[in-house]
Each structure stands twice: as C-alpha cells, then as structure tokens.
Design an enzyme around this catalytic site. Structure first.
Site, PDB file in Angstrom:
ATOM      1  N   GLY A   1      11.288  -2.952   5.232  1.00 17.62           N
ATOM      2  CA  GLY A   1      10.573  -4.233   5.230  1.00 17.62           C
ATOM      3  C   GLY A   1      10.077  -4.560   3.826  1.00 17.62           C
ATOM      4  N   HIS A   2       9.444  -3.563   3.172  1.00 16.81           N
ATOM      5  CA  HIS A   2       8.983  -3.788   1.794  1.00 16.81           C
ATOM      6  C   HIS A   2      10.180  -4.091   0.875  1.00 16.81           C
ATOM      7  CE1 HIS A   2       5.664  -0.925   3.141  1.00 16.81           C
ATOM      8  NE2 HIS A   2       4.998  -1.981   2.767  1.00 16.81           N
TER       9      HIS A   2
ATOM     10  N   ALA B   1       4.155   3.839   0.912  1.00 18.31           N
ATOM     11  CA  ALA B   1       4.912   4.279   2.094  1.00 18.31           C
ATOM     12  C   ALA B   1       6.000   3.235   2.378  1.00 18.31           C
ATOM     13  CB  ALA B   1       4.000   4.485   3.299  1.00 18.31           C
ATOM     14  N   LEU B   2       6.760   2.950   1.351  1.00 17.62           N
ATOM     15  CA  LEU B   2       7.698   1.825   1.398  1.00 17.62           C
ATOM     16  C   LEU B   2       8.804   2.055   2.422  1.00 17.62           C
ATOM     17  CD1 LEU B   2       8.085   1.026  -2.420  1.00 17.62           C
ATOM     18  CD2 LEU B   2       6.401   0.159  -0.786  1.00 17.62           C
ATOM     19  N   HIS B   3       9.135   0.986   3.130  1.00 16.05           N
ATOM     20  CA  HIS B   3      10.239   1.023   4.097  1.00 16.05           C
ATOM     21  C   HIS B   3      11.099  -0.210   3.855  1.00 16.05           C
ATOM     22  CE1 HIS B   3       7.876  -1.993   6.154  1.00 16.05           C
ATOM     23  NE2 HIS B   3       6.864  -1.142   6.289  1.00 16.05           N
TER      24      HIS B   3
ATOM     25  N   SER C   1       4.543   0.969   7.901  1.00  6.45           N
ATOM     26  CA  SER C   1       4.240   2.299   7.363  1.00  6.45           C
ATOM     27  C   SER C   1       3.594   3.157   8.453  1.00  6.45           C
ATOM     28  CB  SER C   1       3.302   2.185   6.171  1.00  6.45           C
ATOM     29  OG  SER C   1       3.861   1.302   5.225  1.00  6.45           O
TER      30      SER C   1
ATOM     31  N   MET D   1       0.847  -1.191   0.000  1.00  3.86           N
ATOM     32  CA  MET D   1       0.000   0.000   0.000  1.00  3.86           C
ATOM     33  C   MET D   1       0.888   1.249   0.000  1.00  3.86           C
ATOM     34  SD  MET D   1      -3.413  -0.946   2.107  1.00  3.86           S
ATOM     35  CE  MET D   1      -2.752  -0.769   3.735  1.00  3.86           C
TER      36      MET D   1
ATOM     37  N   GLN E   1     -10.123  -2.489   3.020  1.00  2.11           N
ATOM     38  CA  GLN E   1      -9.563  -3.193   4.176  1.00  2.11           C
ATOM     39  C   GLN E   1      -9.423  -2.301   5.403  1.00  2.11           C
ATOM     40  OE1 GLN E   1      -5.764  -4.056   1.942  1.00  2.11           O
ATOM     41  NE2 GLN E   1      -4.864  -3.876   3.969  1.00  2.11           N
TER      42      GLN E   1
ATOM     43  N   GLU F   1       6.171 -11.520   7.151  1.00  2.00           N
ATOM     44  CA  GLU F   1       5.623 -12.233   8.318  1.00  2.00           C
ATOM     45  C   GLU F   1       5.158 -11.267   9.399  1.00  2.00           C
ATOM     46  OE1 GLU F   1       8.598 -15.020   9.560  1.00  2.00           O
ATOM     47  OE2 GLU F   1       7.974 -16.492   8.060  1.00  2.00           O
TER      48      GLU F   1
HETATM   49  O1  PAF Z   1       0.042  -5.685   3.692  1.00  2.13           O
HETATM   50  C1  PAF Z   1      -0.411  -4.779   2.957  1.00  2.13           C
HETATM   51  O2  PAF Z   1       0.256  -3.775   2.693  1.00  2.13           O
HETATM   52  C2  PAF Z   1      -1.813  -4.919   2.389  1.00  2.13           C
HETATM   53  O3  PAF Z   1      -2.651  -5.553   3.291  1.00  2.13           O
HETATM   54  C3  PAF Z   1      -1.845  -5.603   1.017  1.00  2.13           C
HETATM   55  C4  PAF Z   1      -1.369  -7.045   1.118  1.00  2.13           C
HETATM   56  C5  PAF Z   1      -0.984  -4.843   0.034  1.00  2.13           C
HETATM   57  C6  PAF Z   1      -3.277  -5.625   0.480  1.00  2.13           C
HETATM   58  O4  PAF Z   1      -3.784  -4.353   0.322  1.00  2.13           O
END
Ligand code: PAF
Length: 280
Positions: free
Chosen positions: A38-39, A34-36, A188, A32, A63, A150
């Site tokens: 972990g991503h 706001a990458l850090h 994030s 979603m 969600q 995880e």
């Molecule tokens: O973990 C997330 O960032 C979100 O739940 C995902 C898997 C991208 C789904 O919107």
C-alpha cells in the site's frame, strides 16, 4: 540504489531548498514505516506526479491513544529502506524525535467537526496527533504534493482540511486502497495477525462488499448494518466498534447511499484493531 537516510531537518532543508531553486516539484509520502505494498503504491504515485520524492518514516507517539499499541507498532527501518531501493526515491527522512517534538513543544493542530466521529470518537486525541505531525512534515519537507491512502479515508479528509485551513501550499492526493488477494486492506497492523487471525480478517471485505452492493441497489442502511455486525462476529471478529455509511465529501451520516458515499468499519480480530472503508 538506496536513497540517503536523513535524520536532521537542516540536512533535509539543504536538499529541498536546492530542488525548489531548480524549479523541481517535490512529492512526499508520510509513513510510520513497516512499509507494505500500500505504501509502495503511494511511492509509485509520487514518482509519477513529482520530480523529487521524499518518504518520511516517523512513528508518531502523539497519535497513539493506547500505549500498548505504540509499544507494539512494528519498527523495521532497515527493511523499509531496502523495500524503497527499487523506487529510487530521493530521500528517506527518518527524523530524530527532537526534530519533530523539541523540548518544550507546546503546539497542537486540531481539526474540529470531521474528527468527532468514527476514529476520532474511538481514539480520543488521535487526529490531533495526526494533524500536528502532518502539518510539521508538510512544513519541514516543503513538499508541493503529498500522497495518502484512502484506506485511512477519514485521515485523508482531515489532512486535506488542515492544509487548506492553514494555507499550507500543498496538494493532498488520495490513492486507492491496496488489498491482499483475500480483499484484506494492506496495513502495517496486519503484521500482528496470526495465520488464524488473518483468516478471520479476510472475511471483512466480503461482508462489507455484500453490504455495499445492497446499498447500491437502494437498500436502507440500519437493518443491513446490524446483519453485517452479526456476520462479522460469526466470522470470528471479537468486537465491532462501528459500521457506518457516510457522505464521501462531508462525512455526514447517511441512511441511504443517495450520493457518493463510503462505508466505514472498525473491528477487532486476534487482538488487533482493523479499519477499512469502501466507496458506495
Ligand atoms: O497514516 C499514517 O501512517 C500516519 O497517520 C501518518 C500520516 C504518517 C502520520 O503519522
């Protein structure tokens, strides 16, 4: 080099169809934004495990059970694209909202059982939103492998079950949580913590690690969980939603760590809801 940012499904499909015709393995990292770090560790895993890598960025309204949380969720597309630069990914898919939820969208993917507890209990509808968007992203990207952290262990289990139950031909790969030097799991949401909030949040990993160590020595969970809750509140957390010990495979609750287990926690600090889990 900056990867192409694609906003339309047709453009993405043109690429992925060609890659599959070439016999290439496609990896996807759904995010979603706001990458850090972990991503980025997921992107690294995808680069190592696939020939082509797509990172998706979509803040999925379905969600979020709390409209304020959705409104406050950080949106940093430009910075995200820059952070991805050194990884040389093949595409960044930032779908226009109508590519995910076109007018009249009426389908929900709902995974039962695994979603009744923990995040599912405290965030009604959350996992329906996750399962629905992830199913769409799997089908839209036509990826062969998908990489999840995880840190959101329950999400990882739900997504795996969803893909299996729906026969989506994709391997769901779980990757270890990346932590700050303090032990705080990267998220994030950490961006919303003040310096004081960050200090409070940093206590969580220590308190949970002490509890996990006692469980490894054979201790019984209930009494220790009550103490851990007291310790979290004393450290400055304002609310503890849950501390639970569950089977790592089935997520059923445990009283002792008598099989591979995970210790889960959700607690509020500085107005921010933080979740984490550690293997026991
Ligand atoms: O973990 C997330 O960032 C979100 O739940 C995902 C898997 C991208 C789904 O919107």
């Amino acid at each position: 080099m900056t990867a192409p940012i694609l906003r339309r499904l047709a453009d993405l499909r043109a690429l992925t169809s060609q890659w599959h015709r070439n016999g290439e393995v496609i990896g996807v990292v759904p995010t979603m934004g706001a990458l850090h770090q972990g991503h980025l560790s997921l992107v690294e895993a995808a680069k190592a495990g696939a020939d082509r890598v797509i990172v998706t960025i979509f803040v999925n309204p379905k969600q979020f059970n709390n409209p304020e949380d959705l409104a406050n969720y950080p949106r940093t597309e430009h910075e995200d694209a820059q952070k991805l630069g050194p990884f040389d990914v093949d595409a960044i898919y930032v779908p226009d909202p109508d590519e995910i939820y076109p007018q009249g969208f009426a389908t929900t993917v709902s995974v039962t059982g695994l979603t009744n507890v923990m995040e599912g209990e405290f965030r009604p509808g959350h996992f329906d939103g996750v399962a629905t968007v992830v199913a769409k992203l799997f089908l839209q990207t036509q990826a062969d492998r998908a990489y999840f952290g995880e840190k959101d262990y329950q999400q990882l289990m739900v997504v795996r079950r969803m893909a299996r139950d729906l026969d989506i031909p994709i391997e769901v790969v779980g990757c270890p949580t990346v932590r700050e030097p303090s032990g705080l799991a990267m998220s994030s949401r950490n961006l919303r913590l003040s310096p004081e909030g960050l200090e409070v949040a940093a206590n969580k990993h220590r308190i949970m690690s002490d509890l996990a160590n006692a469980l490894r020595d054979g201790a019984e969970f209930d009494a220790l969980a009550a103490q851990a809750q007291t310790d979290l509140l004393a450290a400055g957390f304002t609310q503890v939603e849950y501390i639970q010990l569950r089977c790592a495979e089935t997520l059923e609750p445990l009283t002792h760590a008598d099989r591979p287990a995970r210790l889960f926690v959700a607690a509020w600090a500085d107005g921010v809801r933080l979740i984490d889990n550690i293997p026991v």
